[in-house]
Design a protein around this motif. Structure first.
Motif, PDB file in Angstrom:
ATOM      1  N   GLY A   1       0.815  -1.215   0.000  1.00 24.75           N
ATOM      2  CA  GLY A   1       0.000   0.000   0.000  1.00 24.75           C
ATOM      3  C   GLY A   1       0.843   1.256   0.000  1.00 24.75           C
ATOM      4  N   ASN A   2       0.551   2.169   0.922  1.00 29.80           N
ATOM      5  CA  ASN A   2       1.256   3.449   1.006  1.00 29.80           C
ATOM      6  C   ASN A   2       1.569   3.759   2.466  1.00 29.80           C
ATOM      7  OD1 ASN A   2      -1.055   4.797   2.256  1.00 29.80           O
ATOM      8  ND2 ASN A   2      -2.013   4.650   0.248  1.00 29.80           N
ATOM      9  N   ASP A   3       2.072   4.940   2.708  1.00 29.99           N
ATOM     10  CA  ASP A   3       2.414   5.359   4.075  1.00 29.99           C
ATOM     11  C   ASP A   3       1.529   6.525   4.523  1.00 29.99           C
ATOM     12  OD1 ASP A   3       4.442   3.525   4.724  1.00 29.99           O
ATOM     13  OD2 ASP A   3       5.925   4.664   3.593  1.00 29.99           O
ATOM     14  N   ASN A   4       0.237   6.437   4.267  1.00 36.55           N
ATOM     15  CA  ASN A   4      -0.689   7.518   4.616  1.00 36.55           C
ATOM     16  C   ASN A   4      -1.260   7.433   6.022  1.00 36.55           C
ATOM     17  OD1 ASN A   4      -0.294   8.630   2.103  1.00 36.55           O
ATOM     18  ND2 ASN A   4      -2.138   7.713   1.215  1.00 36.55           N
ATOM     19  N   SER A   5      -0.944   6.390   6.755  1.00 34.89           N
ATOM     20  CA  SER A   5      -1.453   6.247   8.119  1.00 34.89           C
ATOM     21  C   SER A   5      -0.832   7.290   9.040  1.00 34.89           C
ATOM     22  CB  SER A   5      -1.116   4.858   8.666  1.00 34.89           C
ATOM     23  OG  SER A   5      -1.357   4.780  10.054  1.00 34.89           O
ATOM     24  N   GLU A   6      -1.603   7.689  10.012  1.00 37.15           N
ATOM     25  CA  GLU A   6      -1.099   8.584  11.057  1.00 37.15           C
ATOM     26  C   GLU A   6       0.092   7.945  11.772  1.00 37.15           C
ATOM     27  OE1 GLU A   6      -2.802  10.432  15.268  1.00 37.15           O
ATOM     28  OE2 GLU A   6      -4.200   9.629  13.796  1.00 37.15           O
ATOM     29  N   TRP A   7       0.116   6.604  11.804  1.00 40.26           N
ATOM     30  CA  TRP A   7       1.169   5.888  12.513  1.00 40.26           C
ATOM     31  C   TRP A   7       2.199   5.264  11.574  1.00 40.26           C
ATOM     32  CZ3 TRP A   7      -4.002   5.581  13.937  1.00 40.26           C
ATOM     33  CH2 TRP A   7      -4.299   6.249  15.116  1.00 40.26           C
ATOM     34  N   ALA A   8       2.264   5.697  10.332  1.00 45.48           N
ATOM     35  CA  ALA A   8       3.272   5.180   9.401  1.00 45.48           C
ATOM     36  C   ALA A   8       4.671   5.600   9.865  1.00 45.48           C
ATOM     37  CB  ALA A   8       2.998   5.714   8.005  1.00 45.48           C
ATOM     38  N   ASN A   9       5.619   4.770   9.551  1.00 46.08           N
ATOM     39  CA  ASN A   9       7.036   5.043   9.846  1.00 46.08           C
ATOM     40  C   ASN A   9       7.331   5.204  11.334  1.00 46.08           C
ATOM     41  OD1 ASN A   9       7.885   5.060   7.042  1.00 46.08           O
ATOM     42  ND2 ASN A   9       6.675   6.942   6.894  1.00 46.08           N
ATOM     43  N   ASP A  10       6.629   4.426  12.159  1.00 48.77           N
ATOM     44  CA  ASP A  10       6.900   4.455  13.603  1.00 48.77           C
ATOM     45  C   ASP A  10       7.582   3.169  14.085  1.00 48.77           C
ATOM     46  OD1 ASP A  10       4.831   2.616  13.500  1.00 48.77           O
ATOM     47  OD2 ASP A  10       3.560   3.652  14.959  1.00 48.77           O
ATOM     48  N   GLY A  11       7.930   2.285  13.145  1.00 47.01           N
ATOM     49  CA  GLY A  11       8.614   1.050  13.507  1.00 47.01           C
ATOM     50  C   GLY A  11       7.696  -0.104  13.850  1.00 47.01           C
ATOM     51  N   GLU A  12       6.375   0.119  13.797  1.00 46.66           N
ATOM     52  CA  GLU A  12       5.407  -0.948  14.055  1.00 46.66           C
ATOM     53  C   GLU A  12       4.472  -1.062  12.858  1.00 46.66           C
ATOM     54  OE1 GLU A  12       4.452  -0.973  18.755  1.00 46.66           O
ATOM     55  OE2 GLU A  12       3.449   0.597  17.593  1.00 46.66           O
ATOM     56  N   CYS A  13       4.079  -2.273  12.529  1.00 47.16           N
ATOM     57  CA  CYS A  13       3.125  -2.496  11.449  1.00 47.16           C
ATOM     58  C   CYS A  13       1.718  -2.325  12.019  1.00 47.16           C
ATOM     59  CB  CYS A  13       3.296  -3.892  10.864  1.00 47.16           C
ATOM     60  SG  CYS A  13       2.110  -4.280   9.550  1.00 47.16           S
ATOM     61  N   ASP A  14       0.944  -1.406  11.428  1.00 47.26           N
ATOM     62  CA  ASP A  14      -0.412  -1.113  11.896  1.00 47.26           C
ATOM     63  C   ASP A  14      -1.482  -1.700  10.979  1.00 47.26           C
ATOM     64  OD1 ASP A  14      -0.009   0.897  14.207  1.00 47.26           O
ATOM     65  OD2 ASP A  14       1.327   1.631  12.642  1.00 47.26           O
ATOM     66  N   ASP A  15      -1.126  -2.589  10.092  1.00 48.64           N
ATOM     67  CA  ASP A  15      -2.031  -3.160   9.089  1.00 48.64           C
ATOM     68  C   ASP A  15      -2.507  -4.528   9.564  1.00 48.64           C
ATOM     69  OD1 ASP A  15      -3.099  -4.422   6.789  1.00 48.64           O
ATOM     70  OD2 ASP A  15      -1.759  -3.292   5.466  1.00 48.64           O
ATOM     71  N   ALA A  16      -3.799  -4.674   9.800  1.00 48.54           N
ATOM     72  CA  ALA A  16      -4.360  -5.904  10.369  1.00 48.54           C
ATOM     73  C   ALA A  16      -4.293  -7.111   9.446  1.00 48.54           C
ATOM     74  CB  ALA A  16      -5.803  -5.667  10.785  1.00 48.54           C
ATOM     75  N   ARG A  17      -3.792  -6.930   8.238  1.00 45.91           N
ATOM     76  CA  ARG A  17      -3.619  -8.081   7.348  1.00 45.91           C
ATOM     77  C   ARG A  17      -2.462  -8.953   7.819  1.00 45.91           C
ATOM     78  NH1 ARG A  17      -2.592  -5.501   1.739  1.00 45.91           N
ATOM     79  NH2 ARG A  17      -1.298  -4.174   3.052  1.00 45.91           N
TER      80      ARG A  17
END
Length: 184
Positions: free
Chosen positions: A48-64
């Motif tokens: 996908g992309n890095d549009n999450s508020e929490w992107a690039n914080d060292g943790e994966c926030d994608d429930a997949r």
């Protein structure tokens, strides 16, 4: 009409993986090799992309995904929105694709899961891996991924729902942002 209350104060909504759409953060799609059994023989994973508020914080926030490098709280708004973190964690072996998101070879091969979710047997498919005309009115919670089997199986068999589990750009339903801004 939103049937689900703002439960769990929108207690994290979650999900998905794609064989079409956007590439990973490095512009390349990763190819995962399936087991050759009930799922397809291979799946091109689009981060996908890095549009999450929490992107690039060292943790994966994608429930997949699942694994040690996952954020502790997930919501569906972040599916396909944290590419760099998820791709790095996948390459490091710290996460893997959640088996519920494995691309089925056919509708007959879908792993519907169980009925242990928050709203089983209410005649609505509450699992974000599926979508249909009803989807815009639902709040998808990560706790329901793979846990509304009877409702989702009936919806797929009747043609009311279809598989969307393998996309980085799912039809989200009511999003966390919409609930928080009261725009819904």
């Amino acid at each position: 009409m939103i049937r689900h209350s703002m439960i769990a104060s929108v207690a994290a909504t979650a999900l998905l993986v794609s064989a079409c759409g956007e590439m990973g953060a490095d512009g390349e799609a990763a190819t995962l090799i399936g087991d050759g059994g009930e799922t397809g023989s291979s799946l091109t994973l689009v981060y996908g992309n890095d549009n999450s508020e929490w992107a690039n914080d060292g943790e994966c926030d994608d429930a997949r995904f699942q694994g040690d490098a996952m954020a502790s709280v997930l919501n569906t708004d972040n599916i396909g929105q944290d590419a760099s973190d998820c791709e790095a964690a996948m390459q490091a072996g710290d996460i893997e694709l959640n088996p519920y998101f494995a691309e089925p070879a056919s509708d007959a091969a879908i792993n519907f899961g169980d009925d242990e979710g928050m709203y089983p047997n209410d005649d609505e498919c509450d699992d974000i891996r599926f979508t249909g005309e009803y989807a815009p009115n639902l709040v998808y919670l990560p706790e329901n991924i793979g846990h509304d089997a009877s409702d989702c199986r009936a919806a797929v068999e009747s043609g009311e729902a279809r598989w969307q589990g393998a996309t980085a750009t799912p039809e989200y339903g009511v999003t966390l942002d919409e609930l928080e801004s009261s725009s819904y």
